[in-house]
Design a protein around this motif. Structure first.
Motif, PDB file in Angstrom:
ATOM      1  N   ASP A  70       0.811  -1.223   0.000  1.00 13.98           N
ATOM      2  CA  ASP A  70       0.000   0.000   0.000  1.00 13.98           C
ATOM      3  C   ASP A  70       0.844   1.271   0.000  1.00 13.98           C
ATOM      4  O   ASP A  70       0.597   2.201  -0.776  1.00 13.98           O
ATOM      5  CB  ASP A  70      -0.922   0.019   1.227  1.00 13.98           C
ATOM      6  CG  ASP A  70      -1.920  -1.124   1.234  1.00 13.98           C
ATOM      7  OD1 ASP A  70      -1.893  -1.919   0.282  1.00 13.98           O
ATOM      8  OD2 ASP A  70      -2.711  -1.226   2.188  1.00 13.98           O
ATOM      9  N   ASN A  71       1.836   1.336   0.874  1.00 16.75           N
ATOM     10  CA  ASN A  71       2.634   2.550   1.005  1.00 16.75           C
ATOM     11  C   ASN A  71       3.385   2.857  -0.286  1.00 16.75           C
ATOM     12  O   ASN A  71       3.474   4.018  -0.707  1.00 16.75           O
ATOM     13  CB  ASN A  71       3.612   2.413   2.169  1.00 16.75           C
ATOM     14  CG  ASN A  71       4.401   3.686   2.406  1.00 16.75           C
ATOM     15  OD1 ASN A  71       3.843   4.713   2.771  1.00 16.75           O
ATOM     16  ND2 ASN A  71       5.712   3.618   2.199  1.00 16.75           N
ATOM     17  N   THR A  72       3.927   1.832  -0.913  1.00 19.03           N
ATOM     18  CA  THR A  72       4.676   2.034  -2.152  1.00 19.03           C
ATOM     19  C   THR A  72       3.771   2.530  -3.269  1.00 19.03           C
ATOM     20  O   THR A  72       4.131   3.442  -4.024  1.00 19.03           O
ATOM     21  CB  THR A  72       5.378   0.728  -2.565  1.00 19.03           C
ATOM     22  OG1 THR A  72       6.275   0.332  -1.528  1.00 19.03           O
ATOM     23  CG2 THR A  72       6.156   0.913  -3.855  1.00 19.03           C
ATOM     24  N   VAL A  73       2.577   1.943  -3.384  1.00 21.62           N
ATOM     25  CA  VAL A  73       1.611   2.398  -4.380  1.00 21.62           C
ATOM     26  C   VAL A  73       1.234   3.849  -4.112  1.00 21.62           C
ATOM     27  O   VAL A  73       1.211   4.690  -5.027  1.00 21.62           O
ATOM     28  CB  VAL A  73       0.351   1.501  -4.373  1.00 21.62           C
ATOM     29  CG1 VAL A  73      -0.773   2.141  -5.185  1.00 21.62           C
ATOM     30  CG2 VAL A  73       0.673   0.127  -4.925  1.00 21.62           C
ATOM     31  N   GLY A  76       3.999   6.320  -5.037  1.00 20.70           N
ATOM     32  CA  GLY A  76       4.122   6.419  -6.493  1.00 20.70           C
ATOM     33  C   GLY A  76       3.013   7.262  -7.091  1.00 20.70           C
ATOM     34  O   GLY A  76       3.256   8.114  -7.957  1.00 20.70           O
ATOM     35  N   VAL A  77       1.794   7.046  -6.642  1.00 25.95           N
ATOM     36  CA  VAL A  77       0.648   7.794  -7.145  1.00 25.95           C
ATOM     37  C   VAL A  77       0.788   9.278  -6.822  1.00 25.95           C
ATOM     38  O   VAL A  77       0.470  10.142  -7.656  1.00 25.95           O
ATOM     39  CB  VAL A  77      -0.663   7.224  -6.580  1.00 25.95           C
ATOM     40  CG1 VAL A  77      -1.842   8.150  -6.892  1.00 25.95           C
ATOM     41  CG2 VAL A  77      -0.933   5.837  -7.165  1.00 25.95           C
ATOM     42  N   GLU A  78       1.259   9.592  -5.640  1.00 24.77           N
ATOM     43  CA  GLU A  78       1.442  10.997  -5.266  1.00 24.77           C
ATOM     44  C   GLU A  78       2.356  11.720  -6.250  1.00 24.77           C
ATOM     45  O   GLU A  78       2.064  12.845  -6.684  1.00 24.77           O
ATOM     46  CB  GLU A  78       2.030  11.083  -3.855  1.00 24.77           C
ATOM     47  CG  GLU A  78       1.047  10.757  -2.747  1.00 24.77           C
ATOM     48  CD  GLU A  78       1.706  10.745  -1.379  1.00 24.77           C
ATOM     49  OE1 GLU A  78       2.906  11.104  -1.298  1.00 24.77           O
ATOM     50  OE2 GLU A  78       1.036  10.368  -0.403  1.00 24.77           O
ATOM     51  N   ASN A  79       3.453  11.080  -6.614  1.00 21.34           N
ATOM     52  CA  ASN A  79       4.392  11.722  -7.539  1.00 21.34           C
ATOM     53  C   ASN A  79       3.856  11.764  -8.963  1.00 21.34           C
ATOM     54  O   ASN A  79       4.071  12.739  -9.689  1.00 21.34           O
ATOM     55  CB  ASN A  79       5.740  11.013  -7.501  1.00 21.34           C
ATOM     56  CG  ASN A  79       6.601  11.475  -6.342  1.00 21.34           C
ATOM     57  OD1 ASN A  79       6.366  12.540  -5.779  1.00 21.34           O
ATOM     58  ND2 ASN A  79       7.586  10.685  -5.982  1.00 21.34           N
ATOM     59  N   LYS A  95      -6.805  -3.596  -1.989  1.00 18.55           N
ATOM     60  CA  LYS A  95      -5.935  -2.814  -1.108  1.00 18.55           C
ATOM     61  C   LYS A  95      -5.129  -1.787  -1.892  1.00 18.55           C
ATOM     62  O   LYS A  95      -4.981  -0.641  -1.458  1.00 18.55           O
ATOM     63  CB  LYS A  95      -4.994  -3.746  -0.332  1.00 18.55           C
ATOM     64  CG  LYS A  95      -5.650  -4.417   0.868  1.00 18.55           C
ATOM     65  CD  LYS A  95      -4.751  -5.468   1.478  1.00 18.55           C
ATOM     66  CE  LYS A  95      -3.472  -4.890   2.058  1.00 18.55           C
ATOM     67  NZ  LYS A  95      -3.717  -3.985   3.190  1.00 18.55           N
ATOM     68  N   ALA A  96      -4.613  -2.175  -3.035  1.00 22.30           N
ATOM     69  CA  ALA A  96      -3.836  -1.242  -3.860  1.00 22.30           C
ATOM     70  C   ALA A  96      -4.714  -0.096  -4.340  1.00 22.30           C
ATOM     71  O   ALA A  96      -4.284   1.069  -4.359  1.00 22.30           O
ATOM     72  CB  ALA A  96      -3.219  -1.976  -5.046  1.00 22.30           C
ATOM     73  N   MET A  97      -5.946  -0.404  -4.739  1.00 22.83           N
ATOM     74  CA  MET A  97      -6.845   0.644  -5.230  1.00 22.83           C
ATOM     75  C   MET A  97      -7.193   1.632  -4.124  1.00 22.83           C
ATOM     76  O   MET A  97      -7.195   2.844  -4.349  1.00 22.83           O
ATOM     77  CB  MET A  97      -8.113   0.020  -5.825  1.00 22.83           C
ATOM     78  CG  MET A  97      -7.872  -0.706  -7.137  1.00 22.83           C
ATOM     79  SD  MET A  97      -9.391  -1.186  -8.012  1.00 22.83           S
ATOM     80  CE  MET A  97     -10.070  -2.436  -6.912  1.00 22.83           C
ATOM     81  N   LYS A  98      -7.475   1.138  -2.938  1.00 31.90           N
ATOM     82  CA  LYS A  98      -7.815   2.036  -1.826  1.00 31.90           C
ATOM     83  C   LYS A  98      -6.649   2.966  -1.500  1.00 31.90           C
ATOM     84  O   LYS A  98      -6.844   4.161  -1.254  1.00 31.90           O
ATOM     85  CB  LYS A  98      -8.203   1.213  -0.604  1.00 31.90           C
ATOM     86  CG  LYS A  98      -9.548   0.493  -0.745  1.00 31.90           C
ATOM     87  CD  LYS A  98      -9.826  -0.390   0.467  1.00 31.90           C
ATOM     88  CE  LYS A  98     -11.123  -1.186   0.271  1.00 31.90           C
ATOM     89  NZ  LYS A  98     -11.343  -2.124   1.398  1.00 31.90           N
ATOM     90  N   ALA A  99      -5.442   2.427  -1.502  1.00 32.85           N
ATOM     91  CA  ALA A  99      -4.264   3.244  -1.211  1.00 32.85           C
ATOM     92  C   ALA A  99      -4.063   4.297  -2.291  1.00 32.85           C
ATOM     93  O   ALA A  99      -3.729   5.457  -1.999  1.00 32.85           O
ATOM     94  CB  ALA A  99      -3.029   2.349  -1.108  1.00 32.85           C
ATOM     95  N   ALA A 100      -4.270   3.921  -3.553  1.00 31.82           N
ATOM     96  CA  ALA A 100      -4.090   4.854  -4.667  1.00 31.82           C
ATOM     97  C   ALA A 100      -5.125   5.965  -4.635  1.00 31.82           C
ATOM     98  O   ALA A 100      -4.800   7.143  -4.864  1.00 31.82           O
ATOM     99  CB  ALA A 100      -4.159   4.103  -5.988  1.00 31.82           C
TER     100      ALA A 100
END
Length: 234
Positions: A70-73, A76-79, A95-100
């Motif tokens: 999650d944190n890595t995704v 990455g999305v922030e940048n 989980k990846a979608m929620k984090a993104a």
């Protein structure tokens, strides 16, 4: 949701060098406003090229298909959101979608959940260890993407009608594997023509080889735009 064919056509710059991509963008000129940049070009300097395209006024779909913890995704999305990209793909794992989605808040970045790759058929999905057939897996991931607050879905045009019923009218529905009538399918297994895909509920069509590998890319793009406009007018 966008209304004109020019807004809905995404040309895939699946090319080996930045020089090749620049040539296509120059050739297509103002006829095309939206481009997809994926792995091939990214690893040839495509990220800077993507920034430059966005700064020039083009819409850019960064096709990175992110999947990680999650944190890595999220980082990455922030940048990527800061780069001025219009769309970004990640694999449609909940989980990846929620984090993104959380990371993209406050930006204009449209996050797209990749359901099942259009190069995969039922046997491919079985071989990958999934218990669902492609159609069922696509619909399950569409439901999860909607629940996560994603901006849209990537799926085959064959699933567009069923997915549209699940995600409603407002989410983007992006379909690769688009082939004009008579075109070579290449390595794609689940394909449709541009007009068929729009009628099925797709909002954006990704077309790469039928345009960028054509003898006359501008003529090929214009023919596809004309077919799309005809479908939209009905």
């Amino acid at each position: 949701m966008t209304e004109t064919a020019r807004d809905r056509l995404i040309v895939g710059l699946d090319l080996p060098t930045i020089a090749d991509a620049e040539k296509i963008v120059s050739t297509l000129g103002n006829d095309v406003s939206f481009y997809k940049i994926g792995y091939q070009l990214v690893f040839a300097g495509g990220l800077e090229f993507a920034r430059d395209l966005a700064k020039s006024g083009k819409n850019v779909f960064l096709d990175m298909k992110l999947l990680d913890i999650d944190n890595t995704v999220a980082k990455g999305v922030e940048n990527i959101a800061k780069m001025g990209m219009s769309m970004l793909t990640l694999h449609a794992y909940p989980k990846a979608m929620k984090a993104a989605v959380e990371a993209a808040k406050g930006s204009d970045l449209c996050l797209l959940g990749v359901t099942v790759l259009t190069s995969m058929d039922e046997q491919d999905v079985i071989d990958a260890g999934y218990e669902y057939d492609p159609h069922t897996l696509v619909l399950r991931r569409a439901e999860q993407a909607r629940a996560a607050g994603m901006g849209g879905i990537v799926c085959s045009a064959e699933e567009s009608a069923a997915v549209r019923k699940i995600i409603g009218p407002d989410m983007a529905l992006v379909t690769p594997g688009i082939r004009p009538a008579g075109a070579d399918k290449g390595d794609q297994k689940r394909v449709m023509t541009p007009s068929e895909a729009l009628k099925a509920g797709s909002s954006h069509l990704v077309v790469a080889r039928p345009i960028v590998a054509a003898a006359e890319p501008l003529a090929a793009a214009r023919a596809i735009l004309a077919e799309m406009n005809g479908a939209l007018a009905r």
